[in-house]
Design a protein around this motif. Structure first.
Motif, PDB file in Angstrom:
ATOM      1  N   TRP A 155       0.801  -1.214   0.000  1.00  0.00           N
ATOM      2  CA  TRP A 155       0.000   0.000   0.000  1.00  0.00           C
ATOM      3  C   TRP A 155       0.840   1.273   0.000  1.00  0.00           C
ATOM      4  O   TRP A 155       1.782   1.453   0.757  1.00  0.00           O
ATOM      5  N   LYS A 156       0.477   2.145  -0.911  1.00  0.00           N
ATOM      6  CA  LYS A 156       0.955   3.521  -0.942  1.00  0.00           C
ATOM      7  C   LYS A 156      -0.237   4.340  -1.394  1.00  0.00           C
ATOM      8  O   LYS A 156      -0.932   3.960  -2.336  1.00  0.00           O
ATOM      9  N   GLU A 160      -3.282   4.780  -8.255  1.00  0.00           N
ATOM     10  CA  GLU A 160      -3.002   3.451  -8.798  1.00  0.00           C
ATOM     11  C   GLU A 160      -3.249   2.367  -7.751  1.00  0.00           C
ATOM     12  O   GLU A 160      -3.833   1.321  -8.043  1.00  0.00           O
ATOM     13  N   ALA A 161      -2.761   2.601  -6.533  1.00  0.00           N
ATOM     14  CA  ALA A 161      -2.947   1.605  -5.470  1.00  0.00           C
ATOM     15  C   ALA A 161      -4.420   1.481  -5.085  1.00  0.00           C
ATOM     16  O   ALA A 161      -4.906   0.377  -4.810  1.00  0.00           O
ATOM     17  N   ARG A 162      -5.141   2.572  -5.062  1.00  0.00           N
ATOM     18  CA  ARG A 162      -6.578   2.510  -4.742  1.00  0.00           C
ATOM     19  C   ARG A 162      -7.312   1.674  -5.774  1.00  0.00           C
ATOM     20  O   ARG A 162      -8.178   0.849  -5.432  1.00  0.00           O
ATOM     21  N   SER A 182       2.677  -1.296   4.316  1.00  0.00           N
ATOM     22  CA  SER A 182       3.215  -0.022   3.851  1.00  0.00           C
ATOM     23  C   SER A 182       4.669   0.060   4.288  1.00  0.00           C
ATOM     24  O   SER A 182       4.988  -0.234   5.444  1.00  0.00           O
ATOM     25  N   MET A 236      -0.733  -4.369  -5.927  1.00  0.00           N
ATOM     26  CA  MET A 236      -0.080  -3.063  -5.841  1.00  0.00           C
ATOM     27  C   MET A 236      -0.424  -2.210  -7.053  1.00  0.00           C
ATOM     28  O   MET A 236      -0.885  -2.719  -8.084  1.00  0.00           O
ATOM     29  N   GLY A 237      -0.209  -0.928  -6.925  1.00  0.00           N
ATOM     30  CA  GLY A 237      -0.344  -0.035  -8.059  1.00  0.00           C
ATOM     31  C   GLY A 237       0.847  -0.185  -8.985  1.00  0.00           C
ATOM     32  O   GLY A 237       1.947  -0.527  -8.557  1.00  0.00           O
ATOM     33  N   TYR A 239       3.312   1.832 -11.276  1.00  0.00           N
ATOM     34  CA  TYR A 239       3.734   3.216 -11.432  1.00  0.00           C
ATOM     35  C   TYR A 239       4.732   3.350 -12.570  1.00  0.00           C
ATOM     36  O   TYR A 239       5.619   2.531 -12.736  1.00  0.00           O
ATOM     37  N   THR A 253       8.082  -0.640  -8.754  1.00  0.00           N
ATOM     38  CA  THR A 253       7.356  -1.476  -9.707  1.00  0.00           C
ATOM     39  C   THR A 253       8.314  -2.307 -10.542  1.00  0.00           C
ATOM     40  O   THR A 253       8.124  -3.517 -10.718  1.00  0.00           O
TER      41      THR A 253
END
Length: 268
Positions: A155-156, A160-162, A182, A236-237, A239, A253
């Protein structure tokens, strides 16, 4: 979110059959349709050739493409089994662009890392992740099944993560254990506890972990945590940014995609 349509990138590279079997197992779990996709462009003729030579070369390349796509379809059909609904799509086209176009009808897209595909059938993972507008499940070369019983959410607090967390809800609800992790110097300010509370409302069995990691060690810390907890899915998002059609990932990433031994569910 529900999953009614799974799409998988097919090629002739190492791990292609395993990737299809993994995608088929997801389609079976969610009672979804599985679509296989393969494409390759015919290379342009070299300079200075006469018309007949160009035509002959094109016919040869076209025959090779037909053979390659036929092999891809055979791998797909042999690997996905007979218990699920399937469809197949192929084209003479850029592999990444064709997959992105077809994914408008997919809930999740399953791909390999791209570098192991043969015969020009490989996708560009960065281009697909950034253009597809769908959650992307990136598989390592070996696994052909995804239990997703123990899941790590890296999580960040970014869009993108959301999006990745929302896309992963069908997996997170059913997991035996979810870890919201995190990492980094600002980890305590990223809202990991709020994400855990949100996932708990959706029925996930979730705990929060804050990892103290230097900026350059975030990827290693997340992957080590994933290994310690015997997780097989990392959410994960994704990026990165584009420059002149060359797709570049951010550090975390890129490092995770290059070294992770588990499946990664990403969203850009």
């Amino acid at each position: 979110m529900s999953i009614a349509s799974v799409m998988v990138s097919a090629d002739l590279g190492t791990g292609a059959a395993e990737r299809v079997r993994l995608a088929a197992s997801l389609a079976s779990r969610f009672e979804a349709t599985l679509t296989g996709v393969a494409a390759r462009k015919i290379p342009d003729p070299g300079p200075g050739e006469d018309l007949e030579t160009i035509r002959a070369a094109y016919r040869k390349e076209q025959a090779k493409l037909t053979e390659d796509l036929t092999q891809c379809r055979e791998i797909f059909e042999q690997s996905c089994g007979a218990e699920i609904r399937t469809t197949w799509r192929q084209a003479e086209a850029d592999a990444s662009s064709f997959l992105v176009r077809q994914a408008l009808a997919a809930d999740i897209v399953v791909v390999g890392r791209g570098k192991d595909a043969a015969g020009g059938l490989a996708i560009s993972l960065g281009a697909v992740l950034m253009e597809v507008g769908r959650p992307v499940l990136v598989t390592p070369p070996v696994p052909d099944h995804l239990k997703a019983e123990r899941i790590v959410v890296a999580w960040k607090d970014t869009p993108e993560a959301r999006r990745a967390v929302s896309a992963a809800l069908p997996f997170l609800r059913c997991a035996k254990q979810v870890y919201v992790v995190s990492a980094g110097e600002e980890a305590r300010f990223e809202g990991a506890e709020q994400v855990s509370e949100f996932l708990g409302r959706h029925g996930a069995q979730v705990v929060t972990h804050l990892l103290n990691a230097a900026t350059g060690d975030v990827a290693d810390e997340i992957l080590q945590f994933t290994t310690r907890e015997d997780a097989d899915l990392l959410v994960m998002g994704g990026y990165g940014h584009s420059r002149l059609r060359e797709w570049l990932f951010g550090g975390v990433t890129r490092d995770i995609l290059q070294t992770a031994s588990v499946c990664c569910l990403m969203s850009h």
